[in-house]
Write a protein that holds these residues in place. Structure first.
Motif, mmCIF file in Angstrom:
data_model
loop_
_atom_site.group_PDB
_atom_site.id
_atom_site.type_symbol
_atom_site.label_atom_id
_atom_site.label_comp_id
_atom_site.label_asym_id
_atom_site.label_seq_id
_atom_site.Cartn_x
_atom_site.Cartn_y
_atom_site.Cartn_z
ATOM 1 N N MET A 154 0.839 -1.192 0.000
ATOM 2 C CA MET A 154 0.000 0.000 0.000
ATOM 3 C C MET A 154 0.875 1.243 0.000
ATOM 4 S SD MET A 154 -1.383 2.720 1.826
ATOM 5 C CE MET A 154 -1.269 2.370 3.578
ATOM 6 N N ILE A 155 0.567 2.172 -0.878
ATOM 7 C CA ILE A 155 1.234 3.471 -0.861
ATOM 8 C C ILE A 155 0.172 4.545 -0.993
ATOM 9 C CG2 ILE A 155 1.666 3.461 -3.362
ATOM 10 C CD1 ILE A 155 4.265 5.033 -2.745
ATOM 11 N N GLU A 156 0.336 5.625 -0.235
ATOM 12 C CA GLU A 156 -0.618 6.715 -0.264
ATOM 13 C C GLU A 156 0.127 8.032 -0.069
ATOM 14 O OE1 GLU A 156 -4.655 6.101 1.208
ATOM 15 O OE2 GLU A 156 -4.208 7.599 2.714
ATOM 16 N N LEU A 157 -0.228 9.022 -0.868
ATOM 17 C CA LEU A 157 0.337 10.358 -0.763
ATOM 18 C C LEU A 157 -0.793 11.333 -0.468
ATOM 19 C CD1 LEU A 157 2.688 10.187 -3.869
ATOM 20 C CD2 LEU A 157 3.400 10.082 -1.491
ATOM 21 N N ILE A 158 -0.646 12.113 0.596
ATOM 22 C CA ILE A 158 -1.685 13.037 1.037
ATOM 23 C C ILE A 158 -1.089 14.442 1.054
ATOM 24 C CG2 ILE A 158 -3.318 13.624 2.868
ATOM 25 C CD1 ILE A 158 -2.999 10.733 3.882
ATOM 26 N N GLN A 159 -1.647 15.328 0.249
ATOM 27 C CA GLN A 159 -1.140 16.686 0.167
ATOM 28 C C GLN A 159 -2.269 17.674 0.415
ATOM 29 O OE1 GLN A 159 1.024 17.566 -3.424
ATOM 30 N NE2 GLN A 159 1.796 19.510 -2.634
ATOM 31 N N SER A 160 -2.103 18.512 1.443
ATOM 32 C CA SER A 160 -3.116 19.513 1.774
ATOM 33 C C SER A 160 -2.596 20.936 1.630
ATOM 34 C CB SER A 160 -3.639 19.298 3.198
ATOM 35 O OG SER A 160 -2.570 19.318 4.133
ATOM 36 N N SER A 161 -1.333 21.073 1.188
ATOM 37 C CA SER A 161 -0.777 22.390 0.885
ATOM 38 C C SER A 161 0.330 22.201 -0.135
ATOM 39 C CB SER A 161 -0.235 23.064 2.154
ATOM 40 O OG SER A 161 1.052 22.563 2.469
ATOM 41 N N PRO A 162 0.720 23.266 -0.846
ATOM 42 C CA PRO A 162 1.763 23.119 -1.868
ATOM 43 C C PRO A 162 3.127 22.768 -1.312
ATOM 44 C CG PRO A 162 0.489 25.140 -2.197
ATOM 45 C CD PRO A 162 0.126 24.612 -0.847
ATOM 46 N N THR A 163 3.324 22.926 -0.007
ATOM 47 C CA THR A 163 4.652 22.732 0.569
ATOM 48 C C THR A 163 4.721 21.602 1.581
ATOM 49 O OG1 THR A 163 4.182 24.415 2.243
ATOM 50 C CG2 THR A 163 5.278 25.138 0.220
ATOM 51 N N SER A 164 3.707 20.766 1.644
ATOM 52 C CA SER A 164 3.717 19.684 2.626
ATOM 53 C C SER A 164 3.037 18.447 2.058
ATOM 54 C CB SER A 164 3.008 20.121 3.917
ATOM 55 O OG SER A 164 3.038 19.089 4.880
ATOM 56 N N LEU A 165 3.651 17.317 2.306
ATOM 57 C CA LEU A 165 3.134 16.057 1.780
ATOM 58 C C LEU A 165 3.339 14.964 2.813
ATOM 59 C CD1 LEU A 165 2.125 14.808 -1.047
ATOM 60 C CD2 LEU A 165 4.471 14.026 -1.279
ATOM 61 N N VAL A 166 2.319 14.127 3.020
ATOM 62 C CA VAL A 166 2.429 12.971 3.904
ATOM 63 C C VAL A 166 2.528 11.719 3.032
ATOM 64 C CG1 VAL A 166 1.262 11.537 5.632
ATOM 65 C CG2 VAL A 166 1.213 14.033 5.832
ATOM 66 N N LEU A 167 3.515 10.904 3.305
ATOM 67 C CA LEU A 167 3.721 9.645 2.589
ATOM 68 C C LEU A 167 3.462 8.479 3.528
ATOM 69 C CD1 LEU A 167 4.881 7.725 0.344
ATOM 70 C CD2 LEU A 167 7.128 8.141 1.366
#
Length: 281
Positions: A154-167
């Protein structure tokens, strides 16, 4: 009665609630069978049209999109002959709310009865936030059936702003690791799975991510890679680091080895099974 598309299960607890995405269909089975009101289009037509929309990943940066397309292509190239086409109705494979502020794509393919693959699930979700900006989630999961005890992927990328990403990168074990030391050694230690986490943690932009959601923390495996990547932390671009950089500025360097993690998963499968994974050994 409408069918609501639920957001990804791994959505961070602190994010705002999302509007329901609705389809006009009245009945959808877990395997993708259609109700009596379904379109007369062939299964392959449904699959091809839905897949084309799915792999667009239209709301994320080019490096993010390239990563997800490469991951999907790797899965399909390796497992395609073991999978059935996606036959969800087109308005379930892609749906949006009435205002168009939230859109989602869902791609599910079941494995053949003779395959070790149970099903694969890919999705993306886009939702404009009340504070401005948007939430974008892309996800790909592969689940195996009981004929093998190799880990899932499982891989998931969550981005809620242009400068931050949760992997979130997880290979959920099929056995209790505390009670199965041989399983832990075969699939996780011998394959040097933790190398990917160590490489990412060396980047100055990366820090561990701890979700405020007890549910999220409870469903992820002990082997998960769970990190937050922020362009404002340690990033020294050509402008001296004063300006916040888009993740697109350095995503290729940070994520170029993640496709390799999927290849590693195939190798891991070969350590514990036969048939499907013979070539990955």
């Amino acid at each position: 009665m409408a069918v609501s598309f639920s957001p990804i299960l791994h959505l961070p607890h602190s994010l705002p609630s999302l509007p329901a995405l609705k389809s006009s269909r009245t009945k959808i089975s877990a395997t993708g069978s259609l109700s009596s009101s379904s379109s007369s289009a062939s299964q392959m037509d449904l699959h091809n049209q839905g897949r084309q929309k799915f792999i667009e990943f239209p709301f994320v940066s080019a490096p993010h999109r390239d990563l997800m397309v490469n991951l999907v292509s790797t899965v399909e190239d390796r497992l395609g002959s073991h999978l059935l086409p996606c036959t969800l109705p087109l308005d379930v494979q892609h749906c949006q709310n009435e205002s168009g502020s939230a859109q989602a794509s869902l791609h599910i393919r079941s494995g053949l009865q003779s395959s070790q693959v149970d099903f694969i699930l890919g999705s993306w979700l886009h939702c404009k936030l009340p504070t401005g900006g948007a939430l974008n989630i892309t996800s790909l999961s592969t689940y195996l059936n009981p004929s093998t005890d190799a880990p899932n992927f499982m891989i998931e990328l969550i981005q809620s702003s242009p400068t931050s990403l949760v992997l979130i990168l997880d290979l959920p074990p099929r056995k209790d690791l505390a009670l199965s030391p041989d399983y832990l050694q075969t699939f996780y230690e011998n394959t040097q799975l933790d190398t990917h986490r160590q490489m990412l943690m060396k980047l100055p932009e990366v820090q561990p991510y701890v979700s405020s959601s007890l549910y999220l923390r409870s469903i992820l495996s002990p082997t998960v890679v769970l990190i937050q990547i922020g362009a404002e932390r340690g990033w020294t671009g050509t402008n001296g680091g004063d300006n916040k950089k888009s993740l697109a500025s350095y995503c290729p360097g940070s994520f170029r080895d993640l496709v390799g993690s999927l290849r590693l998963w195939r190798t891991i499968g070969g350590r514990g099974g036969e048939g499907l994974y013979d070539e990955a050994r």
